[in-house]
Design a protein around this motif. Structure first.
Motif, PDB file in Angstrom:
ATOM      1  N   ALA A 255     -13.147  -2.585  -4.983  1.00 59.52           N
ATOM      2  CA  ALA A 255     -11.779  -2.591  -5.519  1.00 59.52           C
ATOM      3  C   ALA A 255     -11.421  -1.232  -6.109  1.00 59.52           C
ATOM      4  O   ALA A 255     -10.293  -0.747  -5.936  1.00 59.52           O
ATOM      5  N   ALA A 256     -12.374  -0.588  -6.790  1.00 60.08           N
ATOM      6  CA  ALA A 256     -12.112   0.736  -7.350  1.00 60.08           C
ATOM      7  C   ALA A 256     -11.873   1.760  -6.242  1.00 60.08           C
ATOM      8  O   ALA A 256     -11.006   2.646  -6.364  1.00 60.08           O
ATOM      9  N   MET A 257     -12.630   1.657  -5.141  1.00 63.49           N
ATOM     10  CA  MET A 257     -12.427   2.577  -4.020  1.00 63.49           C
ATOM     11  C   MET A 257     -11.050   2.388  -3.403  1.00 63.49           C
ATOM     12  O   MET A 257     -10.360   3.367  -3.095  1.00 63.49           O
ATOM     13  N   ASN A 263      -4.007   5.327  -4.762  1.00 64.48           N
ATOM     14  CA  ASN A 263      -3.399   6.343  -5.630  1.00 64.48           C
ATOM     15  C   ASN A 263      -3.292   7.690  -4.919  1.00 64.48           C
ATOM     16  O   ASN A 263      -2.294   8.416  -5.082  1.00 64.48           O
ATOM     17  N   ALA A 264      -4.315   8.039  -4.136  1.00 59.84           N
ATOM     18  CA  ALA A 264      -4.265   9.302  -3.393  1.00 59.84           C
ATOM     19  C   ALA A 264      -3.151   9.287  -2.355  1.00 59.84           C
ATOM     20  O   ALA A 264      -2.428  10.278  -2.184  1.00 59.84           O
ATOM     21  N   GLU A 265      -2.976   8.151  -1.666  1.00 55.63           N
ATOM     22  CA  GLU A 265      -1.910   8.063  -0.663  1.00 55.63           C
ATOM     23  C   GLU A 265      -0.528   8.090  -1.322  1.00 55.63           C
ATOM     24  O   GLU A 265       0.408   8.680  -0.782  1.00 55.63           O
ATOM     25  N   ALA A 269       2.303  10.816  -0.668  1.00 55.12           N
ATOM     26  CA  ALA A 269       3.669  10.427  -0.274  1.00 55.12           C
ATOM     27  C   ALA A 269       4.701  11.046  -1.217  1.00 55.12           C
ATOM     28  O   ALA A 269       5.769  11.488  -0.776  1.00 55.12           O
ATOM     29  N   ASN A 270       4.384  11.082  -2.509  1.00 55.71           N
ATOM     30  CA  ASN A 270       5.307  11.716  -3.453  1.00 55.71           C
ATOM     31  C   ASN A 270       5.458  13.212  -3.179  1.00 55.71           C
ATOM     32  O   ASN A 270       6.567  13.760  -3.276  1.00 55.71           O
ATOM     33  N   ALA A 271       4.347  13.855  -2.839  1.00 54.18           N
ATOM     34  CA  ALA A 271       4.418  15.289  -2.527  1.00 54.18           C
ATOM     35  C   ALA A 271       5.265  15.531  -1.281  1.00 54.18           C
ATOM     36  O   ALA A 271       6.075  16.464  -1.232  1.00 54.18           O
TER      37      ALA A 271
END
Length: 303
Positions: A255-257, A263-265, A269-271
């Motif tokens: 679940a942590a992975m 969060n990285a994706e 996407a925000n960038a």
């Protein structure tokens, strides 16, 4: 137009002569032998592996790479992405063959373009194709490094995504009462992707060699630079050596992975969304300029 052909042919011949001179100087330079690498290569198993790799070098690039490994000094490669090549399963012979092939293409291409432009009647000074040949050869020489690092980065993301599913499968197998090795091998046999196949190969090799499966995964994580796999191997070590119940730990780790990947994706996407606002802002500026330009032109024409 025809009168310029001898000069162009001389430039192409000069590029080939320069290439031959570079290879000759590299051959005459004293090789700096790595003692650890030499000792490993002198062992019977390593010698047999190198011979088998040489026999398997069927393509031209691999043959060129084998010749480069034997003849050229090790220092000319600057840096070899060993972990990335191991992750992508690209042999050193093929990688070095690609580097030399790219370098030769970069060295010859400007001379061929100079010949083409000379035929068209567009002449260049001799220093332009000479400098372009050297610069392009250097850039093309490091192009396989960039490709290997970029492809390995994508492969690590794919590996982490598949590893999360594999950890869940191992947790379910352990919850059903399977042993540590049986759970890891049964979970690896479920998937058919290259990640599951790589894990299955390592676990099968550890079974025949008598090595604990978590030690085999530790070695694989160190070889490929995969910290997530190293953490998973630590959890399975606790289960195998101390008999700890790891179902909850495995599910929490998967679940942590997934949360970290999500969060990285989202950050990526925000960038991308922020970069997309730049063309819109430029269009707004251009539109405002079109609206204001007629009034400014009339004002300046009236004065």
């Amino acid at each position: 137009m025809i009168a310029g052909l001898p000069l162009a042919m001389a430039m192409a011949a000069g590029a080939l002569v320069m290439l031959g001179g570079v290879l000759l100087v590299a051959r005459l330079l004293p090789a700096q032998v790595d003692l650890a690498d030499a000792l490993v290569r002198l062992t019977p198993s390593r010698h047999q592996t190198s011979a088998e790799a040489t026999d398997r070098a069927a393509t031209g690039k691999e043959r060129l790479g084998v010749w480069a490994i034997r003849v050229l000094p090790p220092g000319m490669w600057v840096r070899t992405p060993v972990r990335e090549l191991a992750l992508l399963r690209i042999s050193l012979a093929k990688f070095y063959g690609d580097k030399l092939t790219f370098a030769v293409i970069g060295l010859v291409s400007p001379s061929l373009l100079a010949v083409f432009f000379e035929v068209l009647g567009i002449g260049f000074p001799l220093v332009v194709p000479a400098f372009a040949s050297v610069a392009l050869a250097v850039v093309m020489f490091f192009m396989p490094n960039y490709n290997a690092v970029d492809e390995a980065k994508k492969a690590r993301v794919e590996f982490a995504r598949a590893l999360g599913a594999y950890i869940d499968l191992v947790a379910l197998e352990r919850n059903n009462g399977s042993g540590v090795r049986q759970a890891m091998e049964a979970a690896a046999d479920v998937g058919d992707s290259w990640v599951f196949q790589r894990l299955s190969e390592e676990l099968g090799r550890s079974r025949w060699s008598g090595l604990p499966p978590w030690d085999a995964l530790h070695a694989l994580a160190e070889e490929l630079g995969l910290p997530e796999l190293d953490d998973f191997a630590d959890i399975m070590r606790l289960s195998g050596e101390e008999g700890a119940a790891v179902y909850t730990n495995l599910r929490a780790r998967s679940a942590a992975m997934r949360t970290a990947m999500l969060n990285a994706e989202v950050a990526q996407a925000n960038a991308v969304g922020e970069r997309m606002t730049i063309p819109g802002s430029l269009l707004g500026v251009i539109f405002m300029a079109l609206l204001v330009a007629p009034s400014l032109l009339r004002m300046f024409s009236g004065t």
